[in-house]
Scaffold this active site. Structure first.
Site, PDB file in Angstrom:
ATOM      1  N   GLU A  75       0.771  -1.102  -0.056  1.00  0.00           N
ATOM      2  CA  GLU A  75      -0.050  -0.047  -0.025  1.00  0.00           C
ATOM      3  C   GLU A  75       0.919   1.358  -0.106  1.00  0.00           C
ATOM      4  OE1 GLU A  75      -2.162  -3.248   1.728  1.00  0.00           O
ATOM      5  OE2 GLU A  75      -0.114  -2.458   2.207  1.00  0.00           O
ATOM      6  N   PRO A 288      11.147 -14.133  -0.363  1.00  0.00           N
ATOM      7  CA  PRO A 288       9.960 -14.274   0.355  1.00  0.00           C
ATOM      8  C   PRO A 288       9.429 -12.831   0.696  1.00  0.00           C
ATOM      9  CG  PRO A 288      11.784 -15.593   1.462  1.00  0.00           C
ATOM     10  CD  PRO A 288      12.352 -14.543   0.299  1.00  0.00           C
ATOM     11  N   GLU A 334      14.658  -4.250  -3.193  1.00  0.00           N
ATOM     12  CA  GLU A 334      15.257  -4.495  -4.226  1.00  0.00           C
ATOM     13  C   GLU A 334      14.637  -5.201  -5.248  1.00  0.00           C
ATOM     14  OE1 GLU A 334      20.101  -4.373  -3.234  1.00  0.00           O
ATOM     15  OE2 GLU A 334      19.031  -6.388  -2.763  1.00  0.00           O
ATOM     16  N   ASN A 358       1.631  -8.255  -6.183  1.00  0.00           N
ATOM     17  CA  ASN A 358       1.560  -7.424  -7.008  1.00  0.00           C
ATOM     18  C   ASN A 358       2.378  -7.999  -8.227  1.00  0.00           C
ATOM     19  OD1 ASN A 358       1.209  -5.119  -8.703  1.00  0.00           O
ATOM     20  ND2 ASN A 358       2.889  -3.954  -7.408  1.00  0.00           N
ATOM     21  N   LEU A 359       1.376  -8.325  -9.367  1.00  0.00           N
ATOM     22  CA  LEU A 359       2.282  -8.923 -10.709  1.00  0.00           C
ATOM     23  C   LEU A 359       2.430  -7.424 -11.575  1.00  0.00           C
ATOM     24  CD1 LEU A 359      -0.580  -9.887 -13.123  1.00  0.00           C
ATOM     25  CD2 LEU A 359      -1.262  -9.056 -11.115  1.00  0.00           C
ATOM     26  N   ILE A 360       1.778  -6.286 -11.120  1.00  0.00           N
ATOM     27  CA  ILE A 360       1.786  -5.367 -12.066  1.00  0.00           C
ATOM     28  C   ILE A 360       3.439  -4.749 -12.311  1.00  0.00           C
ATOM     29  CG2 ILE A 360       1.202  -2.749 -12.283  1.00  0.00           C
ATOM     30  CD1 ILE A 360      -1.538  -3.571 -11.052  1.00  0.00           C
TER      31      ILE A 360
END
Length: 451
Positions: A75, A288, A334, A358-360
């Site tokens: 977020e 992770p 990173e 988050n794949l974006i």
């Protein structure tokens, strides 16, 4: 606070709220025990304890800021373009979090602005009447923007009572969450109706909020498409990829993995390497989601017999990967570097029912993405990415003992260089096409005459 006597909310919601407050006070000691337990891995969990009760803020206290609440890492990163837009307009920002990692991310992104006093960073207090009341009286923000799914009843209802505009922005609501809210009946629906407005990511999300009786819902898109990748880290990753490619070696990043997923991935990776399908075996970079699990995951990798190295133990020189099967990405902030180096990204949180990460961001780096079954946190984004050719979904059941479907999906893509190139181009086009949420959110808020 007067919510328990405010007839606007009805009898049952008032009873529910009173019970909610009683439960919070009852469990408050456990909240501090939990912080102390987590402090075993990071003593910083015990920093700023008074802020969690709405007190202990250092001077000076600036009032009249735009209040943006970003609970954790994802977020906070998503809020970056919105925060930068308000700072560019000369506004000051009160940035609140609930987690240590969220606060760390905010400090990393906005260190200069925090030092200059443009941003004040504190924890949102626990959702107790007296702690929330003192927080709001201390900072007196112009208006509040809660990111994505945050809806703390005491905060939301109190802002409504005192006339402080509070919006849920970049809002998302899964089908599962909507059903859970409806189980609370009028009390659950009243919570979201108490927001001044909800700016939803997709039509899916907007429809679910409207089903809860929310009137002021606007679709503005997903802020995550507007989040810039760190160019220095991305370039560093590309250098890593260049050296790997010089040795005809591919890199797969398993990004933001969650508890239980690493075991599935490591078993599939072992089967992939044992298949002898590659003249030069690919390299796995396992990252992770939560830093407190780095040690645990390192033990898992070691127990599989893989040759591996932790990112924290090397300077990032690609040649140090020679002879390794796995790199453990035990570093914070990173991900753009890992994406820059990757030929394929396996998206964590999607292999088990966590809803997907988050794949974006991976697509923005031009990475082909492989998804598991569970992507309800990014429902529209995942569907659009698949339809555009930027992502593929694993076909078949993911079993811990025999994750054949994952191994076959990895093998199929890694052996098809032309398909990876095609997906990479599609990923970049997809991420660019869906930008613009920041401007739409600002325009929607400006129509409310908040400033």
């Amino acid at each position: 606070m007067s919510l328990t006597t405010n007839s606007e909310f009805g009898v049952r919601p008032r009873i529910w709220f009173a019970a909610y407050q009683f439960l919070w006070h009852l469990l408050l000691p456990l909240a501090f025990v939990r912080l102390a337990w987590r402090a075993r891995h990071a003593f910083s969990y015990l920093h700023h304890i008074p802020e969690r009760l709405g007190f202990g803020y250092s001077k000076p206290i600036s009032q009249g800021s735009i209040w943006i609440h970003a609970v954790s890492v994802g977020e906070t990163r998503a809020a970056q373009p919105l925060i930068e837009a308000y700072l560019a307009e000369g506004e000051s920002v009160l940035l609140t979090h609930m987690t240590l990692n969220g606060r760390r991310t905010g400090k990393q992104l906005f260190a200069r602005e925090i030092a200059a006093g443009q941003i004040r960073q504190v924890y949102l207090p626990y959702d107790l009447c007296w702690s929330v009341e003192h927080f709001l009286k201390t900072f007196k923000p112009k208006f509040g923007l809660f990111m994505e799914t945050e809806a703390w009843p005491t905060v939301v209802f109190r802002c409504k009572e005192i006339g402080l505009p509070l919006f849920l922005v970049n809002a998302r609501l899964s089908e599962r969450s909507a059903l859970r809210v409806n189980r609370f009946g009028k009390a659950g629906r009243a919570l979201f109706q108490a927001f001044t407005g909800i700016l939803a990511q997709t039509e899916f999300d907007a429809g679910r909020y409207r089903s809860l009786g929310v009137k002021n819902v606007v679709i503005t898109g997903n802020l995550k498409f507007d989040v810039p990748l760190n160019p220095q880290l991305l370039a560093k990753g590309k250098e890593w990829q260049k050296e790997l490619h010089a040795g005809n070696r591919l890199l797969v990043s398993a990004a933001s993995t969650r508890d239980g997923e690493e075991a599935i991935i490591l078993k599939a990776w072992k089967d992939l390497l044992l298949s002898n399908a590659f003249a030069i075996p690919p390299l796995l970079c396992l990252v992770p989601r939560h830093p407190e699990r780095f040690l645990e995951v390192a033990d898992q990798i070691n127990n599989t017999g893989f040759k591996f190295r932790r990112r924290s133990e090397w300077a990032g020189i690609p040649s140090e990967c020679a002879g390794l099967d796995v790199v453990l990405g035990d570093s914070m902030g990173e991900m753009p570097m890992y994406y820059g180096a990757s030929d394929l990204v396996l998206m964590g949180g999607s292999l088990l029912p966590f809803g997907g990460q988050n794949l974006i961001e991976a697509c923005a780096a031009g990475c082909p993405v492989l998804l598991g079954e569970y992507t309800y946190n990014f429902q529209q984004a995942a569907l659009d990415a698949i339809n555009s050719g930027a992502a593929k979904r694993i076909q078949g059941e993911l079993l811990l003992t025999e994750p054949i479907a994952l191994m076959e999906a990895l093998k199929e893509l890694l052996l098809n260089a032309a398909e990876l190139v095609k997906m990479s181009a599609a990923a970049k086009a997809y991420s660019t096409e869906h930008q613009g949420a920041t401007n739409r959110i600002l325009a929607a808020l400006d129509q409310q005459n908040l400033r």
